[in-house]
Design a protein around this motif. Structure first.
Motif, PDB file in Angstrom:
ATOM      1  N   VAL A   1       0.862  -1.183   0.000  1.00 43.66           N
ATOM      2  CA  VAL A   1       0.000   0.000   0.000  1.00 43.66           C
ATOM      3  C   VAL A   1       0.897   1.231   0.000  1.00 43.66           C
ATOM      4  CG1 VAL A   1      -1.760   1.301   1.258  1.00 43.66           C
ATOM      5  CG2 VAL A   1      -1.779  -1.200   1.323  1.00 43.66           C
ATOM      6  N   PRO A   2       0.676   2.217  -0.885  1.00 43.52           N
ATOM      7  CA  PRO A   2       1.484   3.440  -0.850  1.00 43.52           C
ATOM      8  C   PRO A   2       1.372   4.127   0.510  1.00 43.52           C
ATOM      9  CG  PRO A   2       0.213   3.322  -2.883  1.00 43.52           C
ATOM     10  CD  PRO A   2      -0.299   2.227  -1.994  1.00 43.52           C
TER      11      PRO A   2
ATOM     12  N   THR B   1       0.420  -6.091   5.765  1.00 45.06           N
ATOM     13  CA  THR B   1       0.350  -4.812   5.066  1.00 45.06           C
ATOM     14  C   THR B   1       1.742  -4.202   5.029  1.00 45.06           C
ATOM     15  OG1 THR B   1      -1.933  -4.410   5.767  1.00 45.06           O
ATOM     16  CG2 THR B   1      -0.654  -2.502   5.065  1.00 45.06           C
ATOM     17  N   VAL B   2       2.189  -3.830   3.826  1.00 47.49           N
ATOM     18  CA  VAL B   2       3.511  -3.233   3.651  1.00 47.49           C
ATOM     19  C   VAL B   2       3.335  -1.870   2.997  1.00 47.49           C
ATOM     20  CG1 VAL B   2       5.793  -3.454   2.607  1.00 47.49           C
ATOM     21  CG2 VAL B   2       4.577  -5.504   3.390  1.00 47.49           C
ATOM     22  N   PHE B   3       3.732  -0.830   3.712  1.00 47.20           N
ATOM     23  CA  PHE B   3       3.674   0.516   3.151  1.00 47.20           C
ATOM     24  C   PHE B   3       4.903   0.750   2.266  1.00 47.20           C
ATOM     25  CE2 PHE B   3       0.976   1.006   6.947  1.00 47.20           C
ATOM     26  CZ  PHE B   3      -0.175   1.406   6.309  1.00 47.20           C
ATOM     27  N   THR B   4       4.670   1.297   1.083  1.00 49.28           N
ATOM     28  CA  THR B   4       5.733   1.421   0.083  1.00 49.28           C
ATOM     29  C   THR B   4       5.944   2.871  -0.329  1.00 49.28           C
ATOM     30  OG1 THR B   4       4.158   1.064  -1.737  1.00 49.28           O
ATOM     31  CG2 THR B   4       5.230  -0.891  -0.818  1.00 49.28           C
ATOM     32  N   LEU B   5       7.176   3.151  -0.743  1.00 52.95           N
ATOM     33  CA  LEU B   5       7.556   4.427  -1.326  1.00 52.95           C
ATOM     34  C   LEU B   5       8.423   4.140  -2.540  1.00 52.95           C
ATOM     35  CD1 LEU B   5       8.050   4.718   2.091  1.00 52.95           C
ATOM     36  CD2 LEU B   5       7.880   7.089   1.368  1.00 52.95           C
ATOM     37  N   GLU B   6       8.516   5.076  -3.454  1.00 50.24           N
ATOM     38  CA  GLU B   6       9.311   4.881  -4.651  1.00 50.24           C
ATOM     39  C   GLU B   6      10.791   4.897  -4.310  1.00 50.24           C
ATOM     40  OE1 GLU B   6       8.488   7.471  -7.860  1.00 50.24           O
ATOM     41  OE2 GLU B   6       6.330   7.033  -7.914  1.00 50.24           O
ATOM     42  N   ALA B   7      11.530   4.002  -4.956  1.00 52.20           N
ATOM     43  CA  ALA B   7      12.973   3.976  -4.765  1.00 52.20           C
ATOM     44  C   ALA B   7      13.579   5.248  -5.345  1.00 52.20           C
ATOM     45  CB  ALA B   7      13.581   2.756  -5.451  1.00 52.20           C
TER      46      ALA B   7
END
Length: 322
Positions: free
Chosen positions: A295-296, A313-319
């Motif tokens: 999830v962003p 649930t894994v919060f993601t950000l752009e590399a």
């Protein structure tokens, strides 16, 4: 920078702006790409976990995956307070950064590290599991319990027994490597009798994620098993079924049970980190499986209240661009 922030006691975390972390001597700055929700993370955010500091405001999250300033991809743990892992950036002592295998993706690494460590450290550091031994995982249908079954098999367990409250989920656990499953249903006497059959056949290690009623029945059954039964190392990890049990003193006097815990405080931090490193290196070669929902981070407030014990649930950000 953008982050998930707990601003005061009793308030849920919110998505907002937080000061940029500045690395001190011996620390690394990390551009975060993935950070997972766990029971520890939720407990610390709510102030109910024993490791919560009680100081506000702070950024949520105890570990994650990201890129160092030189571009290296790492798993990191325990960012320097008040910074957490659910933010665009974190600062972490260099000793708490682990290089990731190329074949292991960011989301899987972030998802598997904490629940997988709970089993790996319990087996390797506390129970000292040996190849050929029999393991019983109490509470095997959640994320951590499913990994405990798979890791036991990877570490050489001869037989793996899984318990759980959801019969359908137990069937899924059997497909992950459990040789026998025990639904946590029926009367206390029926459940204890089923456990006693397994202990009479020989159980070396119990990993307990539930505590409560099932742990009471397990310990009592182990004490009542045949005299020739192998002594049991009982490792307590979680308390999803209750924080307390009633245990007659005779259970311990009449058995060779070794009762211990595993987690922060019972295993030195350096050894917990070593367990995570071993887990991350083994994840792809061993085929360890974990269900995760990326999830962003910008959607943090919508996703944070969701609770699914079978998916992380894994919060993601752009590399960061290189």
């Amino acid at each position: 920078m953008k982050a998930a922030i707990v601003r005061a006691a009793g308030q849920p975390p919110v998505y907002g702006d937080f000061a940029e972390p500045v690395p001190a001597a011996g620390e690394q700055r990390i551009a975060v790409t993935a950070a997972a929700v766990s029971q520890v993370v939720k407990g610390r955010a709510a102030g109910t976990h024993y490791s919560a500091t009680g100081r506000f405001p702070f950024v949520v999250g105890i570990d994650g995956v990201g890129r160092l300033d030189d571009g290296r991809r790492v798993y990191f743990a325990m960012p320097a307070a008040p910074f957490g892992s659910m933010a665009e950036r974190a600062v972490v002592p260099a000793a708490r950064c682990l290089a990731l295998p190329d074949a292991l993706d960011d989301v899987t690494a972030a998802a598997i590290a904490n629940p997988g460590m709970s089993a790996w450290a319990a087996y390797a550091e506390r129970a000292r599991l040996q190849p050929g031994e029999t393991v019983l995982v109490n509470g095997a249908t959640g994320t951590a319990g499913r990994l405990a079954v798979q890791i036991a098999r990877h570490l050489g367990a001869k037989r793996v027994i899984a318990t759980g409250r959801n019969p359908a989920a137990l069937q899924e656990v059997a497909a992950l490597g459990a040789d026998a499953t025990i639904p946590l249903a029926g009367s206390d006497a029926e459940l204890e009798d089923r456990f006693r059959q397994e202990f009479a056949a020989g159980v070396d290690v119990v990993l307990d994620y539930l505590w409560g009623r099932s742990a009471e029945r397990l310990l009592t059954a182990a004490a009542k098993a045949a005299p020739e039964a192998v002594p049991v190392r009982f490792v307590q990890i979680g308390a999803m079924s209750g924080a307390d049990i009633t245990l007659p003193a005779a259970v311990l006097r009449a058995s060779a049970i070794v009762l211990m815990g595993s987690g922060f405080g019972s295993v030195p931090p350096a050894r917990l980190l070593a367990s995570i490193d071993a887990l991350l290196q083994a994840t792809v070669p061993a085929g360890l499986r974990i269900a995760a929902t990326p999830v962003p981070l910008a959607e943090f407030e919508q996703a944070w209240p969701r609770d699914d014990s079978t998916r992380r649930t894994v919060f993601t950000l752009e590399a960061p661009a290189r």
